[in-house]
Design a protein around this motif. Sequence first.
Motif, PDB file in Angstrom:
ATOM      1  N   ARG A 152       0.867  -1.177   0.000  1.00 39.18           N
ATOM      2  CA  ARG A 152       0.000   0.000   0.000  1.00 39.18           C
ATOM      3  C   ARG A 152       0.896   1.217   0.000  1.00 39.18           C
ATOM      4  NH1 ARG A 152      -2.378  -1.493   5.210  1.00 39.18           N
ATOM      5  NH2 ARG A 152      -3.266   0.592   5.243  1.00 39.18           N
ATOM      6  N   ARG A 153       0.640   2.128  -0.925  1.00 41.88           N
ATOM      7  CA  ARG A 153       1.522   3.266  -1.119  1.00 41.88           C
ATOM      8  C   ARG A 153       1.000   4.515  -0.411  1.00 41.88           C
ATOM      9  NH1 ARG A 153       4.840   2.822  -5.490  1.00 41.88           N
ATOM     10  NH2 ARG A 153       6.414   1.328  -5.088  1.00 41.88           N
ATOM     11  N   ILE A 154       1.862   5.107   0.396  1.00 42.41           N
ATOM     12  CA  ILE A 154       1.531   6.387   1.011  1.00 42.41           C
ATOM     13  C   ILE A 154       2.536   7.395   0.458  1.00 42.41           C
ATOM     14  CG2 ILE A 154       1.073   7.612   3.174  1.00 42.41           C
ATOM     15  CD1 ILE A 154      -0.372   5.053   3.475  1.00 42.41           C
ATOM     16  N   PRO A 156      -2.172   0.690  -4.641  1.00 44.36           N
ATOM     17  CA  PRO A 156      -1.089  -0.227  -4.270  1.00 44.36           C
ATOM     18  C   PRO A 156      -0.088  -0.404  -5.421  1.00 44.36           C
ATOM     19  CG  PRO A 156      -3.166  -1.412  -4.536  1.00 44.36           C
ATOM     20  CD  PRO A 156      -3.478   0.039  -4.687  1.00 44.36           C
ATOM     21  N   HIS A 157       1.095  -0.834  -5.068  1.00 45.29           N
ATOM     22  CA  HIS A 157       2.156  -1.002  -6.063  1.00 45.29           C
ATOM     23  C   HIS A 157       1.866  -2.230  -6.914  1.00 45.29           C
ATOM     24  CE1 HIS A 157       6.607  -1.601  -7.116  1.00 45.29           C
ATOM     25  NE2 HIS A 157       6.159  -0.551  -7.768  1.00 45.29           N
ATOM     26  N   SER A 158       1.837  -2.059  -8.232  1.00 51.25           N
ATOM     27  CA  SER A 158       1.360  -3.138  -9.098  1.00 51.25           C
ATOM     28  C   SER A 158       2.474  -3.871  -9.832  1.00 51.25           C
ATOM     29  CB  SER A 158       0.370  -2.566 -10.107  1.00 51.25           C
ATOM     30  OG  SER A 158       1.038  -1.626 -10.929  1.00 51.25           O
ATOM     31  N   MET A 217       7.138  -4.805  -9.834  1.00 47.11           N
ATOM     32  CA  MET A 217       8.387  -5.034  -9.123  1.00 47.11           C
ATOM     33  C   MET A 217       9.360  -3.913  -9.488  1.00 47.11           C
ATOM     34  SD  MET A 217      11.054  -8.113  -9.953  1.00 47.11           S
ATOM     35  CE  MET A 217      10.277  -9.386  -8.980  1.00 47.11           C
ATOM     36  N   ASP A 218      10.016  -3.353  -8.480  1.00 46.08           N
ATOM     37  CA  ASP A 218      11.042  -2.346  -8.759  1.00 46.08           C
ATOM     38  C   ASP A 218      12.414  -3.004  -8.679  1.00 46.08           C
ATOM     39  OD1 ASP A 218       9.201  -0.319  -9.050  1.00 46.08           O
ATOM     40  OD2 ASP A 218       9.318   0.304  -6.946  1.00 46.08           O
ATOM     41  N   ILE A 219      13.239  -2.721  -9.657  1.00 42.29           N
ATOM     42  CA  ILE A 219      14.597  -3.260  -9.653  1.00 42.29           C
ATOM     43  C   ILE A 219      15.554  -2.077  -9.692  1.00 42.29           C
ATOM     44  CG2 ILE A 219      16.259  -4.784 -10.805  1.00 42.29           C
ATOM     45  CD1 ILE A 219      13.766  -6.121 -12.175  1.00 42.29           C
ATOM     46  N   PRO A 222      16.572   6.474 -10.099  1.00 37.79           N
ATOM     47  CA  PRO A 222      16.612   5.544 -11.237  1.00 37.79           C
ATOM     48  C   PRO A 222      16.310   4.108 -10.812  1.00 37.79           C
ATOM     49  CG  PRO A 222      18.812   6.381 -10.719  1.00 37.79           C
ATOM     50  CD  PRO A 222      17.853   7.120  -9.851  1.00 37.79           C
ATOM     51  N   HIS A 223      15.418   3.461 -11.501  1.00 35.76           N
ATOM     52  CA  HIS A 223      15.088   2.048 -11.286  1.00 35.76           C
ATOM     53  C   HIS A 223      14.184   1.613 -12.418  1.00 35.76           C
ATOM     54  CE1 HIS A 223      11.324   3.808  -9.759  1.00 35.76           C
ATOM     55  NE2 HIS A 223      10.771   2.614  -9.858  1.00 35.76           N
ATOM     56  N   LEU A 224      14.024   0.306 -12.555  1.00 34.02           N
ATOM     57  CA  LEU A 224      13.047  -0.214 -13.499  1.00 34.02           C
ATOM     58  C   LEU A 224      11.804  -0.626 -12.730  1.00 34.02           C
ATOM     59  CD1 LEU A 224      12.328  -1.179 -16.423  1.00 34.02           C
ATOM     60  CD2 LEU A 224      12.993  -3.461 -15.644  1.00 34.02           C
ATOM     61  N   HIS A 225      10.656  -0.133 -13.146  1.00 33.17           N
ATOM     62  CA  HIS A 225       9.394  -0.687 -12.662  1.00 33.17           C
ATOM     63  C   HIS A 225       8.968  -1.708 -13.704  1.00 33.17           C
ATOM     64  CE1 HIS A 225       5.253  -0.791 -10.927  1.00 33.17           C
ATOM     65  NE2 HIS A 225       4.998  -1.155 -12.178  1.00 33.17           N
ATOM     66  N   PHE A 226       8.848  -2.960 -13.272  1.00 33.59           N
ATOM     67  CA  PHE A 226       8.517  -4.071 -14.154  1.00 33.59           C
ATOM     68  C   PHE A 226       7.133  -4.590 -13.785  1.00 33.59           C
ATOM     69  CE2 PHE A 226       9.351  -8.832 -14.878  1.00 33.59           C
ATOM     70  CZ  PHE A 226       9.022  -8.775 -16.219  1.00 33.59           C
ATOM     71  N   ASP A 284      13.553   2.629  -3.004  1.00 36.46           N
ATOM     72  CA  ASP A 284      12.137   2.965  -2.883  1.00 36.46           C
ATOM     73  C   ASP A 284      11.588   3.597  -4.143  1.00 36.46           C
ATOM     74  OD1 ASP A 284      12.436   6.121  -1.100  1.00 36.46           O
ATOM     75  OD2 ASP A 284      13.351   5.333  -2.907  1.00 36.46           O
ATOM     76  N   GLY A 285      12.082   3.140  -5.275  1.00 40.38           N
ATOM     77  CA  GLY A 285      11.549   3.657  -6.531  1.00 40.38           C
ATOM     78  C   GLY A 285      10.049   3.592  -6.471  1.00 40.38           C
ATOM     79  N   SER A 286       9.397   4.602  -6.888  1.00 41.99           N
ATOM     80  CA  SER A 286       7.999   4.726  -6.513  1.00 41.99           C
ATOM     81  C   SER A 286       7.008   4.379  -7.578  1.00 41.99           C
ATOM     82  CB  SER A 286       7.745   6.145  -6.074  1.00 41.99           C
ATOM     83  OG  SER A 286       8.016   6.991  -7.170  1.00 41.99           O
ATOM     84  N   GLY A 287       7.400   4.443  -8.836  1.00 43.25           N
ATOM     85  CA  GLY A 287       6.375   4.258  -9.843  1.00 43.25           C
ATOM     86  C   GLY A 287       5.985   2.824  -9.922  1.00 43.25           C
TER      87      GLY A 287
HETATM   88 ZN    ZN Z   1       7.382   0.530  -9.169  1.00 43.02          ZN
END
Ligand code: ZN
Length: 318
Positions: free
Chosen positions: A195-197, A205-207, A209-211, A284-288, A315-318
């Motif tokens: 759950r994202r605040i 919620p985060h849908s 995986m962040d790498i 910087p991160h990949l949201h997968f 904590d990449g957020s997207g």
């Molecule tokens: Zn993400």
Amino acid sequence: MPGGGTQLTQGARRALRRAARRAVLALLSGAFVTSGAAVPDLPAALDSPAAPLLPQQELVPGGVALVTLDTPDGRAPRATFGEQRVLVVRVQGKWLAVVGIPLSQAPGHAQLRVHEGTSAADTAVDFEVTDKQYSVQRLTVAPRQVNLSAKDLARVTRERPRILRAIGTFSESAPGTLRLVQPVPGIRSSSYGSRRIFNDEARSPHSGMDIAAATGTPVVAAADGRVLDTGRYFFNGNTVFLDHGAGLVSMYCHLSVIAVKPGEQVKAGALIGKVGSTGRATGPHLHFGVALNATFVDPALFMAPLAPPTDASHDGSG
Ligand code: ZN
């Protein structure tokens, strides 16, 4: 990481064997509910190298259900979950539905509808979804990315149908494998479903995986597929969508560079872009993202597990 490839391959094989054993146990304990009374002969087959590589089953919101379909003839049954077509694969003479369970799914009975070619009526196949408590993640981003201006809100509203169209794509050819390559080397956060605040305000919620990876790190296709769409979105930044067939769609966000064009065919491991922090990202991160039947599920279920699991400070957020 030197030597990492070999370890991953062995790890992937071990994971598959473990998943197959779990499937056997789940089946024997009645966790699989099928329309037939007899216990199907599927599970042993899952351990066969000839079987398609399946995702790990997790019967929770955001997870994946593997549901055996008892169909009298050899033709692929058409299965739907809600309004969406479901991926169906043949494993050793049996049809298996691979169902994405939405994060919004209420725990309890879930129902798949199976439509057979020869019959006008459809049949219901039930499976049970258990509750899962996902963690809470607090993130700080620019205020304008949480409380949007009228202009930004209009942009997000415009972008949404295009994103939904991409992840809702169902093409008839089934994927050759349901095991995915990690698109970029790096530490995976296990924040799927959290759950994202944002700046003290609750958001979706985060849908995915962040790498964590440096800007410019090559991002590769997680499996063979076709480039469905590319674009620059308010939240997701520069994004690539790949269609792997039968409702399996992957999404790569916050890219600094997009290296492919819609319509292109790509092989697993082919360069599709570079890591960045475009859109709503704390760094910087990949949201997968991985979607099945138009719903984002936990990408980790399609990938070899890594030890130790981490929630990472990343904590990449997207
Ligand atoms: Zn993400």
